[in-house]
Design a protein around this motif. Structure first.
Motif, PDB file in Angstrom:
ATOM      1  N   ASP A   2       0.835  -1.192   0.000  1.00  0.00           N
ATOM      2  CA  ASP A   2       0.000   0.000   0.000  1.00  0.00           C
ATOM      3  C   ASP A   2       0.874   1.248   0.000  1.00  0.00           C
ATOM      4  O   ASP A   2       0.592   2.230  -0.675  1.00  0.00           O
ATOM      5  CB  ASP A   2      -0.898  -0.031   1.248  1.00  0.00           C
ATOM      6  CG  ASP A   2      -2.016   0.993   1.131  1.00  0.00           C
ATOM      7  OD1 ASP A   2      -2.689   0.992   0.087  1.00  0.00           O
ATOM      8  OD2 ASP A   2      -2.178   1.797   2.064  1.00  0.00           O
ATOM      9  N   ARG A   3       1.974   1.146   0.765  1.00  0.00           N
ATOM     10  CA  ARG A   3       2.896   2.282   0.839  1.00  0.00           C
ATOM     11  C   ARG A   3       3.490   2.569  -0.535  1.00  0.00           C
ATOM     12  O   ARG A   3       3.652   3.708  -0.935  1.00  0.00           O
ATOM     13  CB  ARG A   3       4.018   1.956   1.837  1.00  0.00           C
ATOM     14  CG  ARG A   3       4.126   2.991   2.937  1.00  0.00           C
ATOM     15  CD  ARG A   3       5.265   2.659   3.861  1.00  0.00           C
ATOM     16  NE  ARG A   3       6.431   3.435   3.550  1.00  0.00           N
ATOM     17  CZ  ARG A   3       7.650   3.095   3.942  1.00  0.00           C
ATOM     18  NH1 ARG A   3       7.834   1.998   4.627  1.00  0.00           N
ATOM     19  NH2 ARG A   3       8.673   3.845   3.646  1.00  0.00           N
ATOM     20  N   PHE A   4       3.801   1.473  -1.262  1.00  0.00           N
ATOM     21  CA  PHE A   4       4.391   1.640  -2.582  1.00  0.00           C
ATOM     22  C   PHE A   4       3.405   2.302  -3.538  1.00  0.00           C
ATOM     23  O   PHE A   4       3.762   3.187  -4.295  1.00  0.00           O
ATOM     24  CB  PHE A   4       4.843   0.282  -3.119  1.00  0.00           C
ATOM     25  CG  PHE A   4       5.362   0.360  -4.517  1.00  0.00           C
ATOM     26  CD1 PHE A   4       6.598   0.937  -4.759  1.00  0.00           C
ATOM     27  CD2 PHE A   4       4.617  -0.100  -5.589  1.00  0.00           C
ATOM     28  CE1 PHE A   4       7.079   1.035  -6.048  1.00  0.00           C
ATOM     29  CE2 PHE A   4       5.097  -0.004  -6.879  1.00  0.00           C
ATOM     30  CZ  PHE A   4       6.326   0.567  -7.102  1.00  0.00           C
ATOM     31  N   PHE A  10       5.681   5.651  -7.612  1.00  0.00           N
ATOM     32  CA  PHE A  10       4.591   5.017  -8.350  1.00  0.00           C
ATOM     33  C   PHE A  10       3.732   6.061  -9.044  1.00  0.00           C
ATOM     34  O   PHE A  10       3.314   5.883 -10.185  1.00  0.00           O
ATOM     35  CB  PHE A  10       3.740   4.182  -7.382  1.00  0.00           C
ATOM     36  CG  PHE A  10       2.676   3.377  -8.084  1.00  0.00           C
ATOM     37  CD1 PHE A  10       3.030   2.271  -8.829  1.00  0.00           C
ATOM     38  CD2 PHE A  10       1.352   3.747  -8.009  1.00  0.00           C
ATOM     39  CE1 PHE A  10       2.063   1.537  -9.499  1.00  0.00           C
ATOM     40  CE2 PHE A  10       0.381   3.023  -8.674  1.00  0.00           C
ATOM     41  CZ  PHE A  10       0.736   1.913  -9.413  1.00  0.00           C
ATOM     42  N   TYR A  11       3.521   7.184  -8.361  1.00  0.00           N
ATOM     43  CA  TYR A  11       2.735   8.291  -8.933  1.00  0.00           C
ATOM     44  C   TYR A  11       3.369   8.774 -10.227  1.00  0.00           C
ATOM     45  O   TYR A  11       2.718   8.914 -11.257  1.00  0.00           O
ATOM     46  CB  TYR A  11       2.669   9.414  -7.905  1.00  0.00           C
ATOM     47  CG  TYR A  11       1.925  10.647  -8.350  1.00  0.00           C
ATOM     48  CD1 TYR A  11       0.551  10.746  -8.177  1.00  0.00           C
ATOM     49  CD2 TYR A  11       2.605  11.718  -8.914  1.00  0.00           C
ATOM     50  CE1 TYR A  11      -0.137  11.876  -8.565  1.00  0.00           C
ATOM     51  CE2 TYR A  11       1.925  12.854  -9.312  1.00  0.00           C
ATOM     52  CZ  TYR A  11       0.549  12.926  -9.140  1.00  0.00           C
ATOM     53  OH  TYR A  11      -0.114  14.045  -9.523  1.00  0.00           O
ATOM     54  N   ASP A  12       4.677   9.011 -10.185  1.00  0.00           N
ATOM     55  CA  ASP A  12       5.384   9.472 -11.380  1.00  0.00           C
ATOM     56  C   ASP A  12       5.362   8.419 -12.476  1.00  0.00           C
ATOM     57  O   ASP A  12       5.252   8.728 -13.656  1.00  0.00           O
ATOM     58  CB  ASP A  12       6.842   9.812 -11.043  1.00  0.00           C
ATOM     59  CG  ASP A  12       6.947  11.124 -10.301  1.00  0.00           C
ATOM     60  OD1 ASP A  12       5.974  11.897 -10.335  1.00  0.00           O
ATOM     61  OD2 ASP A  12       8.002  11.372  -9.690  1.00  0.00           O
ATOM     62  N   PHE A  13       5.487   7.155 -12.046  1.00  0.00           N
ATOM     63  CA  PHE A  13       5.551   6.054 -12.997  1.00  0.00           C
ATOM     64  C   PHE A  13       4.289   5.985 -13.842  1.00  0.00           C
ATOM     65  O   PHE A  13       4.342   5.935 -15.068  1.00  0.00           O
ATOM     66  CB  PHE A  13       5.760   4.745 -12.237  1.00  0.00           C
ATOM     67  CG  PHE A  13       5.722   3.521 -13.095  1.00  0.00           C
ATOM     68  CD1 PHE A  13       6.784   3.223 -13.932  1.00  0.00           C
ATOM     69  CD2 PHE A  13       4.623   2.684 -13.081  1.00  0.00           C
ATOM     70  CE1 PHE A  13       6.757   2.101 -14.740  1.00  0.00           C
ATOM     71  CE2 PHE A  13       4.582   1.563 -13.886  1.00  0.00           C
ATOM     72  CZ  PHE A  13       5.642   1.273 -14.712  1.00  0.00           C
ATOM     73  N   VAL A  14       3.132   6.044 -13.171  1.00  0.00           N
ATOM     74  CA  VAL A  14       1.861   5.906 -13.866  1.00  0.00           C
ATOM     75  C   VAL A  14       1.662   7.055 -14.842  1.00  0.00           C
ATOM     76  O   VAL A  14       1.015   6.921 -15.874  1.00  0.00           O
ATOM     77  CB  VAL A  14       0.711   5.852 -12.837  1.00  0.00           C
ATOM     78  CG1 VAL A  14      -0.620   5.760 -13.534  1.00  0.00           C
ATOM     79  CG2 VAL A  14       0.910   4.666 -11.925  1.00  0.00           C
TER      80      VAL A  14
END
Lengths: 301, 548
Positions: A2-4, A10-14
């Motif tokens: 959940d932390r990931f 992860f935000y930038d990745f998406v």
């Protein structure tokens, strides 16, 4: 987990199409390589399964003698290229990953030592790195490869070819990692949490391992990813030059070398398909590494 | 009525981030009259720097001026800030090290600024540049010098000259003296004040330092959480603050209050630990430390250079009684931190000795075991709340490490109990053990740092600028915590700081350091009432003290 999912990474990745595309591509190629023996129609490493009559079959055209159809055609030995590429991908990725692991291990260890202990040890390690930097890494890899082959008894040469390849590429790529780790270590060791650790009397070994190491790893992650692309290309280059993976266990580079012989006689597919695969692999790993570098370094944004 | 030179009407600055938008400045209205110095004061996150940046149209991305207007002499400038930026409104930044181009001579930088804003011949610009250097008190013969050859204070003078060169009507100074020593700070502020009065330039002085506000500004605006809390004539606002936030800000600002600390002996006799005049906890004798500034070993050998040495600490002697606080004060580079490092054993003294409870710490007769025992009893609280905790470790692990290393607990339950006890002592909650340092504010991190120092049950704690990175209200809390802990555990403190006001409220005895030498040592009362050494007198005169 959940932390990931809520992390900035992860935000930038998406939100980065390049990152998503390259990641999907890398994962697909890795999965193809891992499950090669389930996906591939034939086992290209097994000489018994080859039928010389199938030689030089063009992609998706039935063979003139046997009537068999191959997705990407066959090479001069009648080997199914699609299967050969899948297994070659496996060899290339395996060599690349292991070489990077070796380079990272050596680089992190020497970089930490040089940065933390300093003095003459630092001078020694970094001058060694400087000297190695003056030669192209492919040359170093060929040198190490040549020496290792010379030392090995002839009977073991083909068997040990992959290990020798890993060793030679790994030893030629540690420098950039060691330099990065050293400079991060120089920054971290001046921070007060290290002083606090020394105050309670921890020995230097534990400070290096438990306190500094975790804090210098994120740039290493980036460099290791970019080095992976370099290692894969280095392996292909070595194999192309004929000093890498043997023709009996071809990697992508070996397949390209074989294909190159037939390029001007009309059998373009033997060269083209392995080359495209190598291109996709190296490109997607590189793009992913670049994205990782940009994201983890806010100054580049 | 004096004309309003600059007017901010209901401005809001919004930062849009992925976790929603955040208002750094919220419905703020201000005006600036001609020739006045307006202070904007507040703690970190109050929006004071953003307000300054908004006036120049330099709000850092992703921030935006979301509402309100800024006008200069009745003309709106928020739509096109470049119109006035530099020529009519200029800026002085905090760090003179980075606000000057290190690769260009200061004279050229001045001429460039002058010519950009008022087209004139090179000879004319040269004349004006020389004049502006003279105004800020820099010898015009240094015209062709590079920035790195100047000291911090001189560099900030050059920056002032640069800001004043185009003849602006308004200067926005964002913490212009925060990175300077008190003596330089005093000079730079006086210079800024004098020049602006002469040239009728208005100044907006953004700072966190109430002392600076008090001594420099005509009017002050107090900001809290992006909102204007109070505005008015400086003396009145600080003397009779009407808003409760301003009151607490004034209260928590340390003042030189001789004897304001409660001597343990003032308390009921027999209850509190007394200052034990007989036994010294820590004695430093002729402590000296040299540093080697020559190039790395390899290059030195290669170029046959001799070692270049600098004396950071020059035979400094002092002694601290048990249960007392000893303050060491000095400018940057005076050797304070080097002394701290030698006392805790992070650095070896070049010569001299440190004695702890009668044992020489640098003697070769100490076994590893003995030195480990001594380490356990001398701990340290560091300056930076950001660098002093390992960012990859949870708080529980950070506190556990000293307990484990010194073998202070027999079982895991015991360890947990001890960690909870430590967190309780510094005013943090049990649930914090699972958190990482970045989840805490600066003040809370400093509490964790104190808890780590306490974990090994020390006798002596070295505090190296423990509050210099904190806001005043947080600083007051941390100082109180340190006092309480001292009383509770009869701790001995070596308190190192550049801030005279802070040390006056903490220390029993104070030593003043200058360039590695201890120039004066007195009890706190005597030092502030009758300083002996010239340098001490100068320091006391220059300190920006809120003196109401």
């Amino acid at each position: 987990m959940d932390r990931f999912l809520h992390s900035d990474l992860f935000y930038d990745f998406v939100r980065s199409p390049i990152a998503v595309i390259s990641f999907v591509l890398v994962s697909t190629l890795i999965l193809l390589a891992v499950f090669a023996n389930f996906i591939a129609p034939t086992n290209p490493f097994d000489p018994a399964s080859l039928n010389l009559m199938n030689g030089f079959t063009a992609p998706l055209e039935p063979n003139a003698f046997t009537g068999e159809v191959f997705l990407m055609g066959t090479d001069d030995q009648g080997r199914d290229l699609f299967s050969a590429i899948l297994f070659g991908l496996r060899v290339s990725l395996f060599v690349g990953l292991m070489a990077v692991a070796l380079a990272t291990g050596i680089g992190v260890f020497l970089g930490l030592l040089a940065g933390y202990i300093g003095g003459w040890l630092d001078s020694l390690i970094m001058r060694l790195a400087d000297i190695q930097m003056t030669f192209p890494s492919i040359l170093i890899a060929m040198l190490i490869y040549g020496v290792a082959r010379g030392v090995l008894p002839p009977a073991l040469r083909d068997e040990m070819a992959i290990s020798v390849l890993i060793l030679s590429i790994g030893l030629s790529e540690w420098v950039s990692i060691a330099r990065t780790v050293r400079s991060s270590t120089l920054v971290e060791k001046e921070k007060e949490y290290v002083a606090a650790a020394r105050l309670i009397g921890l020995n230097h070994f534990r400070i290096m391992l438990r306190h500094i190491l975790p804090n210098v790893l994120s740039p290493v992650l980036v460099i290791a990813t970019i080095t992976l692309a370099l290692a894969i290309i280095a392996e292909a280059t070595l194999s192309f030059l004929g000093v890498g993976a043997p023709p009996t266990k071809p990697s992508l580079g070996t397949l390209i070398r074989v294909g190159q012989d037939f390029l001007f006689s009309g059998e373009w597919w033997i060269l083209l398909f392995p080359a495209i695969t190598l291109l996709l692999l190296a490109l997607s790993v590189n793009l992913f590494g670049d994205w990782l570098r940009d994201t983890l370094n806010p100054r580049l944004k | 009525m004096v004309e309003k030179l600059l007017e901010l009407k209901h401005i809001s600055v919004t930062f849009k981030t992925r976790r929603g938008s955040f208002k750094a400045v919220d419905d703020l209205s201000l005006d600036l009259k001609e020739g006045e110095i307006l202070g904007i004061v507040g703690e970190s996150g109050a929006g004071k720097s953003i307000t300054g940046a908004a006036i120049l149209g330099l709000i850092p991305s992703p921030g935006k001026l979301s509402s309100g207007t800024i006008s200069f002499k009745g003309q709106r400038i928020d739509l096109n800030p470049k119109l006035m930026r530099g020529s009519k409104i200029s800026m002085i930044f905090q760090d003179p090290l980075v606000s000057l181009n290190p690769l260009r001579r200061i004279g050229d930088q001045l001429i460039e600024t002058i010519q950009t804003h008022s087209p004139c011949s090179s000879a004319e610009a040269f004349k004006r540049a020389i004049k502006s250097l003279e105004e800020v008190g820099i010898d015009p013969s240094r015209f062709d010098a590079y920035p790195h050859t100047f000291s911090g204070g001189m560099r900030q003078r050059v920056v002032i000259a640069l800001a004043l060169a185009p003849g602006p009507a308004v200067i926005v100074a964002d913490e212009p003296t925060t990175s300077l020593d008190v003596s330089n700070q005093d000079q730079v502020l006086k210079l800024l004040k004098k020049l602006c009065k002469e040239k009728k330039t208005s100044v907006i002085l953004v700072t966190h330092d109430m002392g600076v506000i008090f001594q420099t500004t005509d009017r002050v605006a107090v900001l809290y959480g992006g909102r204007l809390v109070e505005i008015g004539v400086t003396r009145e606002v600080l003397k009779n603050p009407t808003h409760s936030y301003t009151q607490s800000l004034v209260q928590s600002t340390p003042k030189i209050e001789v004897g304001s600390f409660k001597k343990p002996t003032d308390q009921l006799d027999g209850f509190q630990p007394k200052i034990d005049e007989q036994s010294k906890a820590l004695v430093a004798e002729k402590l000296t430390r040299e540093f080697d500034l020559s190039p790395a070993w390899f290059f030195r050998k290669l170029s046959f250079q001799k070692q270049k040495r600098v004396l950071a600490v020059d035979s400094v002697s002092f002694s601290i009684n048990k249960g007392e606080t000893y303050g060491l004060v000095g400018d940057s580079g005076s050797g304070k931190s080097t002394i701290a490092k030698m006392v805790v054993g992070l650095l070896k003294p070049s010569s001299g000795a440190i004695t702890f409870n009668g044992k020489n710490l640098n003697g070769s007769d100490l076994s590893h075991r003995e030195s480990q025992k001594i380490r356990q009893r001398i701990q340290m609280v560091f300056q930076s709340p950001y660098a002093s905790l390992n960012p990859r470790w949870k708080i529980g692990d950070i506190l556990l490490e000293p307990i484990r290393v010194f073998g202070l607990s027999s079982s895991i339950e015991d360890e947990h109990k001890r960690i909870f006890e430590l967190l309780d002592q510094v005013g943090l909650s049990k649930s914090d053990v699972q958190k990482y340092p970045h989840e805490f504010s600066g003040g809370q991190r400093q509490r964790i740092s104190i808890a780590r120092a306490l974990a090994s049950k020390p006798d002596v704690i070295i505090c190296d600028e423990p509050t210099s990175a904190l806001d005043v209200s947080i600083q007051a809390q941390v100082l109180n915590l340190l006092r309480e802990l001292q009383r509770e555990f009869s701790l001995t403190y070596l308190f190192i700081t550049h801030d005279l006001a802070v040390v006056s409220s903490m220390a029993n005895n104070i030593g003043v350091l200058n360039k590695g030498r201890l120039i004066e040592e007195q009890s706190s009362e005597m030092l502030f009432s009758k300083p002996q050494h010239e340098h001490t007198k100068m320091l006391l005169a220059a300190a920006p003290i809120l003196d109401i």
